[in-house]
Design a protein around this motif. Structure first.
Motif, mmCIF file in Angstrom:
data_model
loop_
_atom_site.group_PDB
_atom_site.id
_atom_site.type_symbol
_atom_site.label_atom_id
_atom_site.label_comp_id
_atom_site.label_asym_id
_atom_site.label_seq_id
_atom_site.Cartn_x
_atom_site.Cartn_y
_atom_site.Cartn_z
ATOM 1 N N SER A 105 0.844 -1.193 0.000
ATOM 2 C CA SER A 105 0.000 0.000 0.000
ATOM 3 C C SER A 105 0.881 1.246 0.000
ATOM 4 O O SER A 105 0.547 2.255 -0.594
ATOM 5 N N GLY A 106 2.044 1.148 0.668
ATOM 6 C CA GLY A 106 2.990 2.257 0.643
ATOM 7 C C GLY A 106 3.455 2.516 -0.772
ATOM 8 O O GLY A 106 3.490 3.658 -1.231
ATOM 9 N N ARG A 107 3.756 1.455 -1.484
ATOM 10 C CA ARG A 107 4.201 1.560 -2.867
ATOM 11 C C ARG A 107 3.134 2.255 -3.710
ATOM 12 O O ARG A 107 3.429 3.145 -4.504
ATOM 13 N N ALA A 128 1.111 7.050 -6.424
ATOM 14 C CA ALA A 128 -0.104 7.849 -6.630
ATOM 15 C C ALA A 128 0.133 9.349 -6.458
ATOM 16 O O ALA A 128 -0.453 10.149 -7.185
ATOM 17 N N ILE A 129 1.011 9.735 -5.515
ATOM 18 C CA ILE A 129 1.154 11.174 -5.234
ATOM 19 C C ILE A 129 1.559 11.971 -6.483
ATOM 20 O O ILE A 129 0.815 12.852 -6.912
ATOM 21 N N PRO A 130 2.724 11.680 -7.102
ATOM 22 C CA PRO A 130 3.058 12.482 -8.297
ATOM 23 C C PRO A 130 2.132 12.190 -9.474
ATOM 24 O O PRO A 130 1.868 13.071 -10.294
ATOM 25 N N TYR A 131 1.621 10.931 -9.536
ATOM 26 C CA TYR A 131 0.765 10.533 -10.655
ATOM 27 C C TYR A 131 -0.515 11.370 -10.666
ATOM 28 O O TYR A 131 -0.892 11.964 -11.691
ATOM 29 N N LEU A 139 12.047 8.861 -8.108
ATOM 30 C CA LEU A 139 12.166 7.568 -7.424
ATOM 31 C C LEU A 139 11.274 6.534 -8.103
ATOM 32 O O LEU A 139 11.686 5.410 -8.375
ATOM 33 N N VAL A 140 10.032 6.963 -8.395
ATOM 34 C CA VAL A 140 9.070 6.063 -9.034
ATOM 35 C C VAL A 140 9.585 5.614 -10.406
ATOM 36 O O VAL A 140 9.488 4.452 -10.778
ATOM 37 N N MET A 141 10.179 6.568 -11.140
ATOM 38 C CA MET A 141 10.666 6.256 -12.494
ATOM 39 C C MET A 141 11.819 5.246 -12.470
ATOM 40 O O MET A 141 11.996 4.478 -13.409
ATOM 41 N N THR A 142 12.645 5.275 -11.416
ATOM 42 C CA THR A 142 13.843 4.431 -11.451
ATOM 43 C C THR A 142 13.733 3.176 -10.597
ATOM 44 O O THR A 142 14.391 2.191 -10.880
ATOM 45 N N PHE A 171 5.236 -0.637 -13.444
ATOM 46 C CA PHE A 171 3.884 -0.678 -12.911
ATOM 47 C C PHE A 171 2.903 -0.305 -14.009
ATOM 48 O O PHE A 171 3.298 0.210 -15.065
ATOM 49 N N ARG A 172 1.650 -0.558 -13.751
ATOM 50 C CA ARG A 172 0.637 -0.259 -14.755
ATOM 51 C C ARG A 172 0.511 1.266 -14.944
ATOM 52 O O ARG A 172 0.430 1.991 -13.951
#
Lengths: 304, 264
Positions: A16-18, A23-26, B84-87, B92-93
């Protein structure tokens, strides 16, 4: 949440953390970057009226439960009926292509020379490229007005050394726009080119030279093809934003200089025709979607 | 080794003259006694004094600093998470859309971004002002931060993070204790980059601002339209000086960490 209990404790919080971290920047980008385009599309289908806001509603709720849709393609038809707009798109395209090529030639020579400079100079030289990149666009364009105008510094210098008798008319012409674009966008071209040229495997160039290849031929058959990713990234970084450039044609160009970014600005701020401004933006966006996606792909390839 | 020949020297001298002469002339003429921008009338700092009397410029400068400070701080937090998400988050979907939304604002013509953001605010009946300019600035600045963070993240060994997680450190603590210190120089340059992007922006601010939220570039633009004056040169010189200071300090911080290229 059906499978909630199946996930062991610590792992669940990780999952859920992931999700939250993604989700935040998205959600931010969805709401403030992507969602606004739906409003542009919507308003491009509305009609201008004298009101605040100055466009008609797309959905009329009236008293029935189903809203009636009031969409009109008038703004788009208007763009195609008045040759001004088509000319502005074509002229932007021409200016963007020519200035991208000019920027590439000048930027490549500088990036190549910085990459070949002795390593103790390179840090300083790179810094000298980055500095204008960070300096205000508006200020750098403004700096050229004092130089290029008829009674400006360039004419003063040329007349003082006797190269010309009459001042050159550069300000408020397409030439001034080209100078402004090349000047402003040069760092955007140099940085990706340098990043690429600096990493280049020098042994390949040595091998070519050892096998008797002339320096000029080595450059065209080895260096240029190897630096293609840098060339592409630099060209996208110049071409795409120049297509919609406003500040440079507005301050340096003349009434003859047609660029679509300036047309959009005029429609919005002076004519207050929001539907037409939106339609101009939608068509510009449609023209740029493919280059933007190619740019995204080239960047992702460079990172991985 | 290929030698550093005459062509390279010529390219650098001509190239850097082209890049710097306009800025140097601009700075020089901010110290001109004469009101004419092309005639040198002797050294003077009177235009800076005049600047201090100009309430419009001072108000605009204050608005700009507030917007730049808040937007760069929020953009740095969001952009760091995005990088961070990008690397580190694999495939992910919806990843392609996500990276599209990171890269597109960096090249998208500003008139399109400005217009679209404004139309959304109008449609949702949000009052235009400092707040809306700040939101718009956060959105495009965070993309630049994400790219700076991304290039830093992809250039260091990840095994230390994995070790921490294997030993039972929570992801959040791992980020604070291990990842953040490593990427800190990139976070700082990301903040500085966001700050200057916000400080420089004319087009997006012109669309999204309302009455009472004129930013410094908007003020300068309206002055430029009326003609070239030494006062504009003076305010430009101050801005160029601030940015130069920022870039030099960012590069010193970066060099201390042996990472000094700010990739675009």
């Amino acid at each position: 949440m059906k499978n909630k209990q199946k996930i062991p404790g610590p792992f669940k919080s990780l999952l859920s953390g992931r999700f939250a971290v993604i989700a935040i920047p998205y959600v931010w980008l969805l709401s403030f970057f992507l969602l606004p385009f739906i409003f542009v599309l919507k308003i491009s289908l509305a009609e201008p009226i004298m009101a605040i806001p100055p466009y008609t509603a797309l959905l009329n709720w009236g008293d029935s439960w189903l809203p009636s849709i009031q969409a009109s393609l008038d703004s788009y038809l208007f763009l195609f009926s008045d040759s001004l707009y088509i000319k502005a798109y074509l002229s932007s395209l021409k200016i963007a292509i020519i200035s991208t090529i000019l920027t590439l030639i000048i930027g490549y020579s500088i990036a190549y020379s910085v990459a070949r400079a002795p390593s103790r100079w390179r840090g300083i030289l790179l810094m000298l490229v980055i500095l204008p990149f960070w300096t205000s666009f508006l200020i750098r364009v403004y700096a050229w007005i004092g130089i290029l105008k008829t009674e400006g510094l360039l004419n003063l210098a040329l007349m003082t050394i006797g190269l010309i008798d009459k001042p050159l008319i550069i300000m408020n012409t397409d030439l001034a726009v080209y100078i402004g674009i090349v000047y402003s966008y040069l760092p955007f071209m140099i940085l990706p080119l340098y990043a690429n040229l600096e990493k280049m495997d020098m042994s390949l160039l040595e091998a070519a030279a050892d096998l008797g290849c002339r320096p000029f031929k080595t450059f065209w058959t080895v260096t240029v093809p190897l630096s293609l990713p840098g060339i592409l990234a630099g060209c996208f970084l110049v071409f795409i934003p120049v297509m919609g450039e406003f500040v440079i044609p507005d301050l340096l160009g003349g009434s003859e200089t047609l660029m679509i970014g300036k047309v959009l600005w005029t429609e919005f701020f002076y004519n207050r025709d929001w539907p037409v401004a939106s339609a101009v933006a939608i068509i510009l966006l449609a023209l740029l979607v493919v280059p933007i996606m190619l740019y995204q792909r080239s960047q992702e390839k460079a990172i991985s | 080794m290929k030698k550093f020949g005459n062509f390279n020297i010529a390219a650098l001298v001509i190239g850097f003259s082209f890049l710097y002469i306009p800025i140097i002339l601009l700075i020089l003429f901010s110290f001109n006694e004469s009101r004419l921008v092309t005639v040198w009338g002797g050294f003077s700092t009177k235009w800076y004094g005049e600047l201090m009397q100009n309430q419009g410029i001072k108000d605009a400068a204050w608005v700009t600093i507030k917007v730049a400070f808040v937007s760069s701080t929020v953009a740095t937090i969001l952009g760091t998470i995005a990088g961070l998400v990008m690397t580190r988050f694999g495939n992910f979907r919806g990843r392609t859309l996500f990276s599209g939304m990171i890269y597109a604002p960096m090249v998208m013509p500003e008139v399109i971004i400005g217009l679209s953001t404004l139309l959304m605010f109008v449609a949702l009946a949000v009052d235009r002002g400092v707040f809306t300019v700040t939101l718009a600035h956060i959105t495009f600045s965070m993309c630049y931060v994400a790219v700076v963070i991304q290039s830093r993240m992809s250039s260091y060994d990840d095994s230390i993070t994995e070790a921490a997680l294997d030993l039972g450190c929570t992801p959040f603590r791992t980020f604070i204790l291990i990842t953040l210190p490593i990427i800190l120089p990139a976070v700082i340059s990301g903040w500085l980059l966001s700050f200057t992007l916000s400080l420089d922006d004319l087009v997006i601010a012109s669309f999204t601002s309302g009455p009472g939220s004129t930013t410094l570039p908007m003020k300068i633009y309206s002055m430029v339209r009326l003609g070239v004056t030494p006062e504009i040169n003076a305010v430009s010189t101050i801005l160029v000086g601030l940015v130069t200071l920022g870039v030099i300090s960012a590069s010193i911080i970066g060099r201390r960490q042996k990472q000094n290229i700010i990739k675009v």
